[in-house]
Design an enzyme around this catalytic site. Structure first.
Site, PDB file in Angstrom:
ATOM      1  CB  SER A   9      86.388  51.559  53.570  1.00 27.80           C
ATOM      2  OG  SER A   9      86.368  53.189  54.240  1.00 27.80           O
ATOM      3  CB  THR A  10      91.339  51.592  53.049  1.00 24.53           C
ATOM      4  OG1 THR A  10      90.982  51.781  51.302  1.00 24.53           O
ATOM      5  CG2 THR A  10      91.857  49.729  52.379  1.00 24.53           C
ATOM      6  CG  MET A  11      93.128  56.055  54.954  1.00 22.10           C
ATOM      7  SD  MET A  11      92.273  56.760  55.987  1.00 22.10           S
ATOM      8  CE  MET A  11      93.267  58.382  55.825  1.00 22.10           C
ATOM      9  CE  LYS A  15      86.134  55.624  56.344  1.00 22.06           C
ATOM     10  NZ  LYS A  15      87.527  56.140  55.478  1.00 22.06           N
ATOM     11  CB  SER A  16      82.436  61.604  55.150  1.00 21.33           C
ATOM     12  OG  SER A  16      84.122  60.986  55.594  1.00 21.33           O
ATOM     13  CD  GLU A  88      87.652  59.956  61.226  1.00 21.39           C
ATOM     14  OE1 GLU A  88      88.192  58.813  60.654  1.00 21.39           O
ATOM     15  OE2 GLU A  88      87.673  60.465  59.585  1.00 21.39           O
ATOM     16  CD  GLN A  90      88.465  55.685  61.822  1.00 19.98           C
ATOM     17  OE1 GLN A  90      87.534  55.479  62.175  1.00 19.98           O
ATOM     18  NE2 GLN A  90      89.572  56.271  61.795  1.00 19.98           N
ATOM     19  CB  CYS A 147      97.275  46.479  40.281  1.00 21.70           C
ATOM     20  SG  CYS A 147      96.963  45.732  41.856  1.00 21.70           S
TER      21      CYS A 147
HETATM   22 ZN    ZN Z   1      97.822  46.662  43.671  1.00 22.76          ZN
END
Ligand code: ZN
Length: 194
Positions: A9-11, A15-16, A88, A90, A147
């Site tokens: 995923s992104t930040m 995840k944790s 972590e 990554q 958005c």
């Molecule tokens: Zn956006």
């Protein structure tokens, strides 16, 4: 058959939290888990996986040169291990991802890796690159941009809240913040810096 999983995923997509929930599910059924996190991440103190919603659990640390195959094999020789969870992920090296695939294939223990797919410059992290290539199962943990679109890019913001274009891939702590955004807003916010 055990599998190698990559939850990416992104930040700030939880995840944790998801990792700790999965670990808890095993422990609840009297099964043993082994938790790892990157030594690089000392935001919450050494050897700890912490979720933003306030739960945490101690974990073993991996560094660039940790031989996970050897460590896990030694652990399993002393204690039955039913699942290995890695936060972590990554930050794993190519070699370590291979070692984890051996844990799955030769020891038949499921390995669940959680990590960021890309860095703030939209490049894959090494660990994520090889997990995407070699995992048996991929799952995206989703979060949304302001958005409403899916956020799959990460912006690094400086102390003034402005997006940063250059810098080291790994920079934890300090005054930087990260913002998960959609691709469209990632481009717009960086272009607005020109
Ligand atoms: Zn956006």
């Amino acid at each position: 058959m055990a599998k190698l999983y990559f939850y990416y995923s992104t930040m700030n997509a939880g995840k944790s939290t998801t990792l700790l929930q999965s670990a808890y599910n095993y422990v609840e059924r009297q099964m043993n888990v082994l938790l790892y996190t990157a030594a690089i991440d000392d935001r919450f103190g050494v050897g700890k996986i912490s979720s933003r919603i306030g739960i945490s659990q101690s974990a073993q640390l991996f560094q660039k040169d940790t031989n996970l195959w050897q460590e896990i094999q030694q652990e399993v020789a002393q204690n039955p291990i039913h699942c290995i969870l890695i936060d972590e992920s990554q930050f794993l090296t190519k070699e370590q991802v291979y070692q984890l695939s051996d844990v799955v294939d030769k020891l038949n223990i499921p390995v669940l890796c959680y990590g960021l797919r890309t860095d703030f410059q939209a490049n894959l992290f090494e660990g994520s690159q090889y997990l995407l290539a070699w995992a048996d199962q991929l799952e995206e943990l989703k979060t949304i941009c302001e958005c409403g679109r899916k956020a799959n890019f990460v912006l690094r913001l400086n102390e003034h809240g402005k997006p940063v274009k250059q810098g080291e891939q790994i920079q934890i702590g300090g005054n930087d913040r990260y913002l998960s955004v959609c691709r469209r807003h990632y481009k717009q916010m960086l272009e607005a810096q020109d």
